[in-house]
Motif scaffolding. Structure first.
Motif, PDB file in Angstrom:
ATOM      1  N   CYS A 134      28.030  47.973 -56.704  1.00 17.08           N
ATOM      2  CA  CYS A 134      29.176  48.340 -57.555  1.00 17.08           C
ATOM      3  C   CYS A 134      30.007  47.118 -57.944  1.00 17.08           C
ATOM      4  O   CYS A 134      30.423  46.338 -57.090  1.00 17.08           O
ATOM      5  N   CYS A 138      33.826  53.243 -53.839  1.00 22.62           N
ATOM      6  CA  CYS A 138      35.033  53.529 -54.617  1.00 22.62           C
ATOM      7  C   CYS A 138      34.722  54.688 -55.558  1.00 22.62           C
ATOM      8  O   CYS A 138      33.630  55.235 -55.543  1.00 22.62           O
ATOM      9  N   CYS A 153      31.586  54.164 -58.057  1.00 21.13           N
ATOM     10  CA  CYS A 153      30.233  54.306 -57.520  1.00 21.13           C
ATOM     11  C   CYS A 153      30.097  55.597 -56.700  1.00 21.13           C
ATOM     12  O   CYS A 153      29.126  55.764 -55.961  1.00 21.13           O
TER      13      CYS A 153
HETATM   14 ZN   LIG Z   1      32.313  51.073 -56.045  1.00 17.20          ZN
END
Ligand SMILES: [Zn+2]
Length: 365
Positions: A288, A296, A299
């Protein structure tokens, strides 16, 4: 004028002539009242007319000229004073015409100056500049990376025959991808291409091997539009065929690609998969770009984002494109342009790209 003219009659005639001239000259004094557009041409026309007026009132064949000739026939005692009057009248008429002429010339001069002056300090009328669509910008970034790696950019057709869309890509008759529910068919049996892989076949047929090319473009599936699906979307296909090409070349190439697109710290991950046109096949993920793999919202808290499908070109695909699989091997990959674009801009709905709402698109200048 046979008989001797009376002094009074001549005086009256002079008066009459100068009065008529005065009336005539009035139409030359309203030039300012005309609009700016006709101003110059009208003033030039009036200057010509004034020349005619001068001839009409003071020319050799004018009424005034014949009056002048009659001086000699005026009775001796009044001749001198009449002559004087004629001279005075002539001077006055000449002066009025001169004055009108000078005034017209001044106007013309002023109008020409205005016409020839360009005020460079005036603000211009600047057309509103447009800009490229976010998907076009993304496609250009991807193209730039692969062109730098030595790939040619191929353009493909969007309507295909069964051969290019399925048979040549090793998609057999019973494969679910051929289901009319998954693809758009025309009444003549053509299909809107469901992947850009079709361009691989055209490129190899035309260029032969070795070949290195990418093919960005539109593809079509019978999907119901939702935040992550659209019946029309953008893919970029990549193909590299040469002697001795291995899976290592595929991994190195895609690794280099994500480095250049998302930054040098980006990692890749290959997961075994299945596609009819590659063997072995792999799904490609990249770490990511937002959280670097920690997890997060972008992703979906797993640290990885799917890039697309890839694999070693199936020998049947090489054969369909007249390339000898005993001599050549190759890898191929396919990435979603709009999907990648949506991730980068953190959009939850790819349909925004295709709705042509200027308020949305203007944010991508
Ligand atoms: Zn992420």
């Amino acid at each position: 004028m046979d008989k001797e003219p009376t002094q009074q009659k001549l005086d009256e005639q002079l008066d009459l002539i100068s009065g008529r001239l005065e009336t005539e000259l009035k139409r030359f004094s309203n030039i300012e009242a005309l609009g700016r557009a006709v101003y110059l041409s009208e003033a030039e026309k009036q200057l010509k007319d004034l020349l005619d007026v001068r001839t009409k009132f003071l020319g050799k064949k004018s009424e005034f000229a014949s009056l002048k000739k009659s001086i000699g026939r005026v009775a001796a005692e009044g001749r001198a004073s009449f002559g004087q009057l004629v001279q005075q009248t002539e001077a006055i008429m000449t002066a009025s015409i001169d004055e009108a002429e000078q005034s017209l010339k001044n106007h013309i001069e002023a109008a020409r100056t205005v016409r020839e002056t360009i005020d460079v300090t005036m603000p211009g009328r600047r057309p509103r500049a447009g800009h490229l669509h976010p998907i076009t910008l993304m496609r250009q970034r991807i193209e730039d990376i692969f062109v730098a790696l030595g790939y040619a950019v191929e353009d493909g057709r969007e309507i295909e025959t069964d051969f290019y869309n399925f048979d040549a890509l090793n998609i057999s008759a019973g494969h679910p991808a051929r289901d009319p529910q998954d693809t758009f068919y025309t009444t003549d049996g053509f299909a809107l291409r469901s992947q850009t892989s079709t361009v691989q076949i055209h490129a190899m047929q035309r260029r032969g091997a070795p070949v290195r090319m990418i093919a960005p473009g539109r593809v079509f599936r019978r999907d119901t539009p939702d935040p992550t699906h659209n019946p029309m979307f953008y893919q970029v296909e990549g193909l590299c065929v040469d002697r001795g090409i291995t899976m290592a070349h595929l991994k190195g190439t895609l690794q280099e690609f994500v480095h250049r697109l998302f930054g040098p710290e980006t990692r890749t991950r290959f997961r075994p998969s299945y596609f009819p046109f590659t063997e072995p096949s792999a799904e490609v993920d990249y770490s990511c770009f937002k959280c670097g793999g920690a997890g997060c919202r972008i992703c979906k808290w797993c640290g990885w984002i799917e890039l697309g499908g890839s694999g070693m070109v199936h020998p049947n695909v090489l054969r369909a494109a007249n390339v000898n699989p005993e001599k050549f091997t190759g890898f191929a990959f396919g990435l979603g342009i709009d999907r990648t674009c949506a991730r980068i801009y953190e959009l939850d709905d790819i349909r925004l790209f295709f709705e042509n709402d200027v308020r949305f698109l203007e944010q991508f200048r």
